[in-house]
Every structure is written in C-alpha cells, then in structure tokens.
Design an enzyme around this catalytic site. Sequence first.
Site, mmCIF file in Angstrom:
data_model
loop_
_atom_site.group_PDB
_atom_site.id
_atom_site.type_symbol
_atom_site.label_atom_id
_atom_site.label_comp_id
_atom_site.label_asym_id
_atom_site.label_seq_id
_atom_site.Cartn_x
_atom_site.Cartn_y
_atom_site.Cartn_z
ATOM 1 C CG HIS A 131 -2.124 -0.932 1.001
ATOM 2 N ND1 HIS A 131 -3.415 -0.654 0.262
ATOM 3 C CD2 HIS A 131 -2.556 -2.047 1.533
ATOM 4 C CE1 HIS A 131 -4.233 -1.633 0.280
ATOM 5 N NE2 HIS A 131 -3.674 -2.428 1.125
ATOM 6 C CG ASP A 160 -2.975 5.603 -2.736
ATOM 7 O OD1 ASP A 160 -2.021 4.554 -3.122
ATOM 8 O OD2 ASP A 160 -3.757 5.161 -1.722
#
Length: 380
Positions: A131, A160
């Site tokens: 992640h 992200d």
Amino acid sequence: MTGPLQGLRVVEIAALGPAPFCGMVLADLGADVVRVDRADAVTGGHTKSTRNDLMGRGKSSIGVDLKHEEAVEVVLRMVEGADALIEGFRPGVTERLGIGPAPCLARNPALVYGRMTGWGQDGPLSGRAGHDIDYIALSGALSAIGSEEVPVPPLNLVGDFGGGGMFLAVGLLAAVFHARETGTGQVVDAAMIDGSALLTTAMHGHIAEGWWTPRRAANLLDGGAPFYAVYETADGGHVAVGALEPQFFAALLDGLDIDRDSLPAQGDREGWPTIKAVLASRFASRSRDEWAEHFAELDACVAPVLDATEAPSHPHNNAREVFIEVDGVTQPAPGPRFSATPPARPPGPAYPGKDTDLVLRTLGYSETETSKLRRVGAVA
C-alpha cells in the site's frame, strides 16, 4: 463536458485509489472517461455511498463480467475508439483477463495503455502486495516526514495521489501527445515507488549540497527550523508558520511583539531550539482564530491550520471557489484554472453500470445483441 481535454476518450478499468483519481483528474478537465465496473458491483441505484465516491465524478459506467469472452470483446471494442486506458492491477492481471497491452494495442495501435502499480511492472518486488505507506517507505519519502522520534504517514497523499494518480495522469498526457504526433501508442508504467521518489528530487539536491540531514525535524522544511513549523495555540488549535525569508521572519517577530535582538540569528542552527521555544510560548497565549485575525493583514506567512470541514468556509477559499458542492456533497473543485478552456462543474458519480446500454449503443451493439449480452451475464 467542457475543458482543455474535451475530445479525449479514456477507458478506466475500475480499481482503487490512484487509478480512479487519475481518471477523475482527466474527467475534471473535460475527458470522456468510461469506467468499466465489475458486473457484481452493479446495484441499479444512485445510493448515498455512490454519491460520496467523489473520484467517480464526471465518469460514465458500464458493468461487465470479464469471465465471459463476450465481455472481453466489449472492452476491446471500447479500446478501438479510445485514446487511453487506465488499469490499476498487479502485473499480469489484465493479461490473464484478456485485456492486456498486446490485444488492446492490436486493436488500436495508437492507444496509450496506462498501468498504475505500487512497485512497477518489473523488479524483485513487482508481484508483491503493498500500500501507499510501503511504497513511500522504500522510496525514502516517508523517512523525511514526521517527528524526530518516528516517521508519520502523510495520509496516502504522497504515494496514492501525488506519486501515483497525478504521476500517471502526466505520463498519459505525454504519451497521448506523442501518439497524436506519430500514430504510435505505448505502455506507460507508472509506479508509486517511482512517483514518490520523484517528489523527493529537491531533497536529494539539498543532501548533495551538504545542508540537509537524513535526521527528521532537523532541517529547513521538515519542522526543524522554528520559522517553518507548526505551533499549538491556547485552545488546542494550531498555526502554520512559513517565514523562510528574512523579511517575513522579521514580520513574524514584529507580529508576535518579540525583539529580534533578543534571539539568536535566524540562520544560526544551534539557536533554533531557543527561537522555537520562544515562539511556542508566544503562540500558546492566544487561540488559533485570534492569531489568524491578528496576522490577517501582516505579510508574515502565518496561517491557521484548518481541518477538512473548516477549509471550505474560509473566505479565500470561498472567493476562489476552491471547493464546490455536487449532489449535496462538498468537495474540491477541478483544477488548475484555464483562461480559454475552463472545465465545467463536474456531474456527480454514476452508480456502477448506469450507462451500460448507452455505451453499448455507441459501440454499435443492437438491442438484440445487448439483450443477449445481458442474458448470458456478460454485462449488467
């Protein structure tokens, strides 16, 4: 839709995080983005959760089940008329689904095939899970953010969104420009480990110059300098100080009614703890909003730290319409600003499968063919 990207056609394979953010940025600027949702995500209604899925704004949606050959053909026919495709799976997944770069580029040699991953399409970690926090840890970005004691995740903004979705958007637009000049498409491999590393370019330059240390909260821009830091106020709020230049530091001290001759010199790193302690004591004497009002007319680079529910109401944000309301949901407005091709206010997110019939009609499917696709479960 209007905006500088009007006429750009994008197929977005539904995913999480950076891939849909990239699609939202393009849609905000006028691109025609069709999201390919999983058939089992189709609910047939614009629910509250769909309305709040802000990265889906401005997009159309078709629901397909890629376990069916007919559904794969639908996506490939979409690709034939598209400028770009966005996918955010682990390496090899779209190949197994039948919509990898080879069949897509065979259908449309000018296609730009955008791949959004954490570790990239190659390298020893390419197949591993991860992640945002993992990618920015390995790129060196996370180590520079936080207190002296421990790194602090900066939400998932650095990996992200900044080093991921925005990174891919730039890559796609560059490749589309090339494709329109040459007729040749290509694969864009955008990895969050690459993008977050790129964001640290200036820091590497500072290290090479010898005035940046890997130790957190000890440098000019990481909270180590007293004139570029956050201070707690009397009510538990905070103010941000960015008085880097000497004239702004002087204005800061004047605003705080501090005699500059009573402090070490601004550039004296050994004196930074002393300066920080004096500033902290002074800021702790009033509330956040009192300090905001006090510094409102002073050019001292002082701002109140607003939370996400407060920011939309700030007078400056109101004047610029930094935030807008769509379907009753407050959200950031599209950006940046364009003088000749301003984007329209984006429509709210479509629920999965909302535009299935419309998309199929534009692809040339007859009502009979559409009914058959629905009957066999290829589309929803």
